[in-house]
Write an enzyme that holds these catalytic residues in place. Structure first.
Site, short mmCIF file in Angstrom:
data_model
loop_
_atom_site.label_atom_id
_atom_site.label_comp_id
_atom_site.label_asym_id
_atom_site.label_seq_id
_atom_site.Cartn_x
_atom_site.Cartn_y
_atom_site.Cartn_z
N ASP A 173 -5.56 -3.63 -18.18
CA ASP A 173 -4.55 -2.68 -18.65
C ASP A 173 -4.91 -1.99 -19.96
O ASP A 173 -4.03 -1.47 -20.64
CB ASP A 173 -3.17 -3.37 -18.81
CG ASP A 173 -2.68 -3.96 -17.51
OD1 ASP A 173 -3.05 -3.43 -16.44
OD2 ASP A 173 -1.92 -4.94 -17.55
N ILE A 176 -11.57 -7.40 -10.77
CA ILE A 176 -12.74 -6.59 -10.39
C ILE A 176 -13.99 -7.26 -10.93
O ILE A 176 -14.06 -7.60 -12.12
CB ILE A 176 -12.61 -5.17 -10.99
CG1 ILE A 176 -11.34 -4.49 -10.49
CG2 ILE A 176 -13.83 -4.32 -10.67
CD1 ILE A 176 -11.27 -4.31 -9.00
N HIS A 233 -0.15 1.29 -13.25
CA HIS A 233 0.60 0.15 -13.79
C HIS A 233 2.07 0.57 -13.91
O HIS A 233 2.35 1.66 -14.39
CB HIS A 233 0.03 -0.23 -15.17
CG HIS A 233 0.67 -1.44 -15.75
ND1 HIS A 233 0.34 -2.72 -15.34
CD2 HIS A 233 1.65 -1.59 -16.68
CE1 HIS A 233 1.08 -3.59 -16.02
NE2 HIS A 233 1.88 -2.94 -16.83
N ASN A 267 -6.39 2.76 -11.92
CA ASN A 267 -5.31 1.84 -11.59
C ASN A 267 -3.98 2.50 -11.94
O ASN A 267 -3.93 3.40 -12.78
CB ASN A 267 -5.45 0.54 -12.40
CG ASN A 267 -4.42 -0.49 -12.01
OD1 ASN A 267 -4.13 -0.69 -10.82
ND2 ASN A 267 -3.82 -1.15 -12.99
N GLY A 269 0.79 -1.23 0.00
CA GLY A 269 0.00 0.00 0.00
C GLY A 269 0.81 1.28 0.00
O GLY A 269 0.34 2.30 0.50
N SER A 270 2.03 1.25 -0.58
CA SER A 270 2.83 2.48 -0.57
C SER A 270 2.21 3.55 -1.47
O SER A 270 2.30 4.75 -1.16
CB SER A 270 4.29 2.21 -0.97
OG SER A 270 4.40 1.86 -2.34
#
Ligand code: GRF
Length: 197
Positions: A149, A92, A108, A106, A11-12
């Protein structure tokens, strides 16, 4: 704007966004973390920042449509406007996807459309970039649609790939950019500078 996070690990990126909200550079309220992994570091980060979290996964909901419903309900109950995928390793569900159409982001760790798609996650991405001999990589923030993506790209940051890079050294360089790009993109969405479809 209320933010809901989906995360599976450290979770950075979520932390960078929480920091942006706390410092006022993002005009948004972190509302909820949904996490599939009870051991994820993201849960500690949520607790430290005072953001509620729920663990929802195949153990709490063995039936995939029921899990999809539960995640959607959790986000709706906390009035989430924008869903932020922050290292979320699960697919999802169709209900969440259609209910939050064009409202799921998102990040990537490569310059999409290159190095995306099935199997391209985590260190696999950086291994593929180093093996390809590309001189440039980076990070991409995009909207999620039915195909991994392939949703519309909102922002990218570029980094050089050095000849002596390993996947690990490249990952660190890309991650440092992710921590700037993701909060900056969400700040622009919250301020209206980026308009979602
Ligand atoms: C990042 O590399 C991101 O690009 C990818 O998953 C990783 C999440 O890292 N989607 P963290 O959990 O935010 O530290």
């Amino acid at each position: 704007m209320r933010l809901g996070f989906l995360a599976s690990h450290g979770g950075s990126n979520m932390q960078a966004i929480l920091d942006g909200c706390a410092q006022g550079s993002i005009d948004a309220t972190p509302a909820l973390l949904v996490c599939n992994n009870p051991k994820a570091g993201a849960l500690d980060r949520a607790a430290k920042s005072g953001m509620p979290a729920q663990i929802l996964n195949g153990k709490t909901h063995p039936d995939p449509p029921a899990l999809d419903t539960a995640i959607l309900k959790a986000l709706r109950d906390t009035q989430v406007d924008l869903v932020i995928l922050a290292g979320y390793m699960k697919k999802i569900g169709p209900q969440l996807l259609s209910s939050y159409q064009n409202r799921i982001l998102n990040i990537h760790p490569a310059l999409l459309p290159k190095f995306g798609g099935q199997g391209m996650f985590g260190m696999h991405v950086h291994e593929a970039v180093v093996a390809s001999g590309e001189t440039e990589s980076g990070a991409t923030v995009h909207l999620i649609n039915e195909v991994y993506d392939e949703g519309p790209i909102l922002a990218q940051a570029r980094v050089p790939v050095h000849t002596d890079d390993t996947p690990e050294t490249l990952q660190l360089r890309v991650l440092a950019q992710e921590h700037k790009l993701y909060p900056a993109t969400i700040a622009k969405i919250a301020s209206g500078q980026i308009q979602l479809p």
